[in-house]
Design a protein around this motif. Structure first.
Motif, PDB file in Angstrom:
ATOM      1  N   GLU A 159      -7.444   4.499  -1.167  1.00 22.85           N
ATOM      2  CA  GLU A 159      -7.881   3.448  -0.258  1.00 22.85           C
ATOM      3  C   GLU A 159      -7.584   2.120  -0.935  1.00 22.85           C
ATOM      4  O   GLU A 159      -8.041   1.878  -2.058  1.00 22.85           O
ATOM      5  CB  GLU A 159      -9.376   3.561   0.043  1.00 22.85           C
ATOM      6  N   LEU A 160      -6.796   1.294  -0.273  1.00 24.44           N
ATOM      7  CA  LEU A 160      -6.295   0.076  -0.893  1.00 24.44           C
ATOM      8  C   LEU A 160      -6.849  -1.172  -0.226  1.00 24.44           C
ATOM      9  O   LEU A 160      -7.003  -1.226   1.000  1.00 24.44           O
ATOM     10  CB  LEU A 160      -4.762   0.037  -0.829  1.00 24.44           C
ATOM     11  N   ASP A 161      -7.123  -2.142  -1.036  1.00 29.13           N
ATOM     12  CA  ASP A 161      -7.415  -3.491  -0.574  1.00 29.13           C
ATOM     13  C   ASP A 161      -6.320  -4.363  -1.165  1.00 29.13           C
ATOM     14  O   ASP A 161      -6.429  -4.828  -2.296  1.00 29.13           O
ATOM     15  CB  ASP A 161      -8.803  -3.936  -1.051  1.00 29.13           C
ATOM     16  N   GLY A 162      -5.249  -4.545  -0.406  1.00 32.35           N
ATOM     17  CA  GLY A 162      -4.064  -5.194  -0.967  1.00 32.35           C
ATOM     18  C   GLY A 162      -3.414  -4.254  -1.973  1.00 32.35           C
ATOM     19  O   GLY A 162      -3.087  -3.117  -1.656  1.00 32.35           O
ATOM     20  N   GLU A 163      -3.256  -4.726  -3.217  1.00 31.88           N
ATOM     21  CA  GLU A 163      -2.679  -3.906  -4.283  1.00 31.88           C
ATOM     22  C   GLU A 163      -3.746  -3.197  -5.107  1.00 31.88           C
ATOM     23  O   GLU A 163      -3.430  -2.433  -6.007  1.00 31.88           O
ATOM     24  CB  GLU A 163      -1.828  -4.783  -5.215  1.00 31.88           C
ATOM     25  N   ASN A 164      -5.014  -3.462  -4.809  1.00 33.11           N
ATOM     26  CA  ASN A 164      -6.104  -2.902  -5.601  1.00 33.11           C
ATOM     27  C   ASN A 164      -6.613  -1.598  -4.988  1.00 33.11           C
ATOM     28  O   ASN A 164      -6.756  -1.481  -3.771  1.00 33.11           O
ATOM     29  CB  ASN A 164      -7.259  -3.907  -5.713  1.00 33.11           C
ATOM     30  N   VAL A 165      -6.888  -0.627  -5.848  1.00 34.81           N
ATOM     31  CA  VAL A 165      -7.393   0.674  -5.420  1.00 34.81           C
ATOM     32  C   VAL A 165      -8.913   0.611  -5.362  1.00 34.81           C
ATOM     33  O   VAL A 165      -9.575   0.370  -6.375  1.00 34.81           O
ATOM     34  CB  VAL A 165      -6.947   1.786  -6.393  1.00 34.81           C
ATOM     35  N   THR A 166      -9.473   0.804  -4.184  1.00 35.89           N
ATOM     36  CA  THR A 166     -10.935   0.789  -4.043  1.00 35.89           C
ATOM     37  C   THR A 166     -11.519   2.190  -4.080  1.00 35.89           C
ATOM     38  O   THR A 166     -12.681   2.375  -4.418  1.00 35.89           O
ATOM     39  CB  THR A 166     -11.347   0.101  -2.730  1.00 35.89           C
TER      40      THR A 166
END
Length: 445
Positions: free
Chosen positions: A61-68
């Protein structure tokens, strides 16, 4: 406004968030965006992704390039090996379990055979030469497995030279496997009671040539990677997992040793005579992907030391047995490897086919039906390249296992994937998973 696409249905372009831009600064256009709920996307990385480790599916699950959020999707290689072993004799089971973690087959075989030997009560009857050969093959296998880990890990981040030289050295190791066992992988060479056959002529000379070659070429990995600023930037502080996290999740192998804790079953619970060999347990103190790389690199040097000690011992054991003396347990070990990697010695065939009816009957029953193992259960753990590899074997007193279950380190270590990846970037997921070195054949057994 509507658009017409010959390959899609007609739709409204005003769906979702619409920005009206009339010349103002972009900051003022998106000024109210932060007040809206976050939009996150769920993606599948692998098993077709060129940078994922084997056939592992990662649900991110991504928020932009960050993995949440990160989860593993496993099951693509499920072969039912453990279930199949319940329908084969104790010796035939080796042929199945050697195919689990296909990068370290000798460790699969050794863990299973040591458990069977414990149930049989013959642990102290295994010939010394068989134990030395087991250690020799396992340490060569540790080197070849670590080479694949470092080579594929390098390939996944663009260090292609590391990949090409890694497979070069692995080929040298597989050549030795082929010389000794007749096969390059899936050997079924370690068997209950010992090993299938003695070393072929000239094997010790080839082993010494290999040691010289590896001592010369292992330095290249350190020169290419250890102080390489790009390599360090990709690995340092990536996939962080400290000792407390490892203990909570049951993580073993190079991952726990990269936290500074020298946990190695060869030292803490010796088997096959490991307590008689001189070697160190490398550790690092960074708890990240870079530390795991450095631990594996140093472990290959330590394995070479053990291989050299094995070669010295085997030189003095010419003609000694490699299979337990009890003929009701040990399969005929008078084998001669043919062009197909299989075969029996002519003397043995002459004996059972032309000299002794009793020998023929015994050979037939031992090979087709197998020996009986007393009822009970045993668990033996060994130190594989990825950590604790354990075999839990249950017998009901018959000629086949009632149940066999393996504690595979790849399966256990994958529990750390979410905690290592969540909060990082997509590019770091590749490095974190590669630093665990999971082999999916061991996960989906």
């Amino acid at each position: 406004m509507t658009t017409t696409d010959p390959y899609a249905t007609t739709r409204d372009t005003t769906e979702g968030k619409v920005f009206t831009v009339t010349g103002q600064d972009w900051d003022s256009v998106v000024s109210g965006l932060g007040e809206e709920p976050e939009e996150r996307v769920v993606v599948n990385m692998g098993p077709q992704h060129p940078s994922t480790h084997g056939v592992l599916r990662l649900i991110l699950e991504l928020d932009g390039e960050n993995v949440t959020e990160a989860r593993c999707g496993i099951g693509y290689l499920h072969t039912g090996i453990e279930k199949n072993m319940e329908f084969r004799s104790w010796t035939q089971g080796v042929t199945f379990c050697t195919r689990m973690d296909y990068l370290s087959p000798f460790f699969n075989e050794a863990a299973y055979c040591l458990s069977v030997e414990r149930l049989l009560g013959i642990e102290d009857q295994i010939p010394e030469k068989a134990n030395v050969m087991r250690v020799l093959l396992m340490e060569l296998n540790r080197i070849s497995s670590h080479l694949v880990c470092i080579a594929t890990g390098g390939m996944e981040i663009g260090a292609l030279t590391v990949m090409t030289i890694g497979f070069r050295e692995r080929e040298k190791t597989l050549d030795l496997f082929e010389l000794i066992t007749g096969l390059r992988m899936n050997h079924a060479f370690i068997r209950p009671g010992g090993v299938a056959q003695d070393l072929p002529p000239g094997a010790l000379d080839k082993i010494r040539e290999y040691i010289t070659w590896m001592n010369r070429h292992l330095k290249e990995y350190a020169e290419l990677c250890n102080a390489n600023p790009i390599f360090k930037a990709r690995l340092q502080n990536v996939g962080y997992l400290d000792l407390a996290g490892c203990m909570a999740l049951g993580i073993s192998g190079p991952t726990v040793r990269s936290t500074g804790y020298a946990l190695d079953l060869r030292k803490t619970q010796p088997y096959c005579g490991y307590e008689t060999y001189d070697f160190d347990v490398p550790t690092w103190d960074s708890s990240d992907a870079y530390g795991r790389f450095r631990v594996r690199l140093q472990e290959m040097h330590e394995s070479l030391k053990i291989v050299e000690q094995c070669a010295d011992r085997l030189e003095k054991m010419d003609g000694q047995p490699v299979m337990v003396a009890d003929k009701k347990i040990g399969w005929p070990s008078q084998l001669a490897v043919g062009a197909d990697g299989m075969g029996n010695s002519l003397d043995h065939i002459k004996h059972i086919m032309g000299e002794s009816m009793e020998a023929l009957i015994h050979h037939f029953k031992l090979v087709t039906e197998g020996f009986r193992v007393p009822a009970g259960q045993a668990y033996v753990a060994i130190e594989s390249p990825r950590g604790e590899m354990g075999a839990h074997v249950v017998s009901d007193g018959g000629t086949k296992p009632f149940r066999v279950h393996f504690r595979d380190p790849s399966f256990a270590n994958l529990q750390a994937m979410p905690i290592m990846c969540e909060g990082g970037q997509v590019a770091d997921v590749i490095v974190a998973v590669a630093s665990l070195d999971p082999v999916m054949g061991g996960v989906d057994r």
